[in-house]
Write an enzyme that holds these catalytic residues in place. Structure first.
Site, PDB file in Angstrom:
ATOM      1  N   LYS A 170       4.468   1.926   7.433  1.00  0.00           N
ATOM      2  CA  LYS A 170       5.786   1.553   6.884  1.00  0.00           C
ATOM      3  C   LYS A 170       5.622   1.298   5.396  1.00  0.00           C
ATOM      4  O   LYS A 170       5.190   0.221   4.983  1.00  0.00           O
ATOM      5  CB  LYS A 170       6.347   0.311   7.567  1.00  0.00           C
ATOM      6  CG  LYS A 170       7.732  -0.079   7.061  1.00  0.00           C
ATOM      7  CD  LYS A 170       8.233  -1.349   7.731  1.00  0.00           C
ATOM      8  CE  LYS A 170       9.630  -1.705   7.255  1.00  0.00           C
ATOM      9  NZ  LYS A 170       9.695  -2.005   5.820  1.00  0.00           N
ATOM     10  N   SER A 227       3.779  -2.497   6.251  1.00  0.00           N
ATOM     11  CA  SER A 227       4.412  -2.886   4.992  1.00  0.00           C
ATOM     12  C   SER A 227       3.450  -3.640   4.074  1.00  0.00           C
ATOM     13  O   SER A 227       2.472  -3.079   3.604  1.00  0.00           O
ATOM     14  CB  SER A 227       5.665  -3.719   5.310  1.00  0.00           C
ATOM     15  OG  SER A 227       6.424  -3.959   4.167  1.00  0.00           O
ATOM     16  N   ASP A 243      -9.033   1.120  -1.463  1.00  0.00           N
ATOM     17  CA  ASP A 243      -9.111   2.061  -2.588  1.00  0.00           C
ATOM     18  C   ASP A 243     -10.005   1.555  -3.714  1.00  0.00           C
ATOM     19  O   ASP A 243     -10.613   2.345  -4.438  1.00  0.00           O
ATOM     20  CB  ASP A 243      -7.704   2.338  -3.135  1.00  0.00           C
ATOM     21  CG  ASP A 243      -6.952   3.365  -2.297  1.00  0.00           C
ATOM     22  OD1 ASP A 243      -7.529   3.864  -1.316  1.00  0.00           O
ATOM     23  OD2 ASP A 243      -5.786   3.667  -2.622  1.00  0.00           O
TER      24      ASP A 243
END
Length: 520
Positions: free
Chosen positions: A306, A281, A292
């Site tokens: 998740k 999460s 990224d």
């Protein structure tokens, strides 16, 4: 011709509107059917039936047919959820363990009610307001010790065999999401985050300042199951430029993009992030964004996967619903959530593929994305794939791991501090680093641990295990004396493969640069 087109469009719109109305009517009929059932049961069933039990069972059964993470939360669970996300609760402020059916204080929260009232480490708390705590499990003890802020609790304490009566006035107890902070080597800082609460970013910045001159940083998100989205965003933007995308959401009625609101104060600090199969999460949002944007090297195993946006709705009786409304995507467009089937929660939660062979998930060539700055390959398919996959095989035998998990080292540590005063130990070894260089457990202490393991767990202990036991025992004593990651400094720095790799990358600028800037 235009008139015909207008007629066709109008017909389609009317048809769509009528179909939508039909769907609404059908939904209303289904709700009425359920309501009729409850009315009939209440008026005609042979016995009295508590409707609250039936309604709760119906809610749970309904949510079982949805995605794996939509769930019902009981009123009791809601209180724990609020405490976790608020970053505080009302209590006496101790960290405890159970030793021979008795609560033993491992440490007191600095400045908390217990410390102010004179509670000390290794105290045994045997009664609370006249009620015995002996033989109770941890959860039952916690429920007795917690209470309203400002209320008082009478504790009967045994300290080195002497009974004491101590009154403690309960107060708000801050729950720090930072469970470990330490300089591991030269100027490499290590910070472990246990959860994402509203104070996570604030506590993180405070930890960085307390550590002093930090040249590079390891953030440990292993076993961090997540928490608040806003906390994840606040932490992530510390490392990004203003306007950098942190995460986006995609759902039926929700298409949002969250960006860094300011230039991060830690924008230029080299970072390595540790993740594993239990990082979920909010942890995955942080790791995915930093990967990224080429801001961090990710080390470990592929994360949990998740990535469902959930809205929490509190009901009138204090219970609540956690309903999925969208999916999270990383800045490069990767969906974090691993695949699942609606109504197949057992299948989803029992999937142990990522534990038995984590590397099988790390390079899904059919789901390739590219980082935003250096255009490195990163992989979708669920979870965050590390830049450096490092196996984490325990150096301990399975039997020894079981013995330690069931308290063999904890028991020895408690008995050690029954015989040695904390303040005298700190006087002898003023810093963790002096303790690491100069303290060695006695042969008698280690022999006692070995006898305990052989007697209680009916297992042999090899010479290699004995050497590891010495280090584990030493690490446990250090954590008791100095806290803040002493255990990691003594033991994990030497035997945690993932941490060792993270430390290499964080210490070597050229090595880190090569990972983040692969050759074309």
């Amino acid at each position: 011709m235009r008139n015909w087109l207008a007629i066709i469009v109008a017909t389609l719109l009317c048809t769509t509107a009528l179909e939508a109305q039909d769907v609404v009517r059908d939904d209303q009929k289904q709700i009425q059917k359920l309501n009729y059932l409850y009315q009939y049961l209440r008026n005609n069933y042979v016995d009295d039936v508590p409707l609250d039990t039936l309604v709760e069972a119906a809610i749970v059964a309904t949510l079982q047919e949805l995605d794996p993470h939509s769930s019902y939360i009981t009123p009791e669970q809601m209180q724990l959820v609020k405490s976790s996300l608020d970053g505080s609760f009302s209590g006496i402020g101790i960290v405890h363990t159970i030793y021979r059916d008795t609560l033993v204080v491992r440490r007191t929260i600095v400045g908390g009610p217990a410390e102010r009232s004179g509670i000390q480490r290794n105290d045994r708390i045997v009664k609370a307001d006249g009620v015995s705590l002996l033989g109770l499990n941890s959860q039952a003890i916690v429920s007795r010790l917690r209470g309203d802020k400002g209320s008082r609790i009478e504790l009967e304490v045994v300290r080195q065999g002497k009974p004491l009566s101590i009154t403690v006035k309960r107060d708000e107890i801050p729950v720090s999401p930072i469970d470990t902070k330490i300089i591991l080597s030269h100027d490499v800082a290590y910070i472990g985050i246990s959860t994402f609460a509203k104070n996570t970013a604030e506590e993180f910045v405070k930890a960085i300042k307390e550590l002093g001159d930090v040249g590079s940083l390891i953030i440990d998100l292993r076993d961090n199951a997540g928490g608040s989205l806003s906390a994840a965003i606040a932490l992530t933007e510390l490392f990004l430029d203003k306007g950098d995308v942190i995460v986006s959401t995609e759902g039926r009625n929700e298409h949002l993009r969250y960006e860094a609101s300011r230039r991060g104060t830690l924008r230029d600090l080299p970072v390595v992030v540790l993740i594993n199969e239990q990082s979920a999460s909010a942890s995955e949002i942080v790791a995915g964004a930093l990967q990224d944007h080429d801001r961090a090297v990710i080390v470990g195993h592929t994360s949990y996967g998740k990535g469902l946006v959930q809205r929490q709705m509190e009901l009138f009786d204090g219970s609540g619903l956690r309903i999925t409304t969208a999916r999270y995507k990383t800045p490069s467009g990767r969906i974090i959530q691993r695949p699942y089937r609606n109504g197949a929660k057992d299948e989803y939660f029992s999937d142990t593929t990522r534990f038995s062979n984590p590397d099988s998930l790390t390079r899904d060539e059919s789901s390739v994305y590219y980082t935003l700055n250096n255009h490195r390959k990163v992989y979708g398919g669920g979870g965050i794939t590390p830049d450096r996959y490092i196996s984490q095989e325990s150096v301990l035998s399975a039997e020894l791991r079981t013995a330690i998990a069931q308290g063999a080292i904890t028991t020895a540590t408690i008995e050690f501090f029954d015989a040695h005063r904390h303040d005298e130990m700190v006087h002898r070894y003023p810093t963790l680093y002096e303790f690491d260089r100069n303290f060695e457990p006695s042969d008698a202490d280690i022999a006692s641990i070995v006898r305990h393991i052989k007697r209680v767990f009916d297992t042999s202990v090899s010479n290699e295990d004995i050497e590891l036991l010495k280090l584990l025992f030493k690490a446990s004593i250090a954590e008791e004396l100095y806290s803040n990651g002493s255990y990691y400094y003594i033991f994990n720095r030497r035997h945690d493969n993932q941490l060792i790799e993270a430390l290499k990358i964080a210490s070597d600028h050229e090595h880190r640069y090569t990972i983040l800037h692969p050759a074309e």
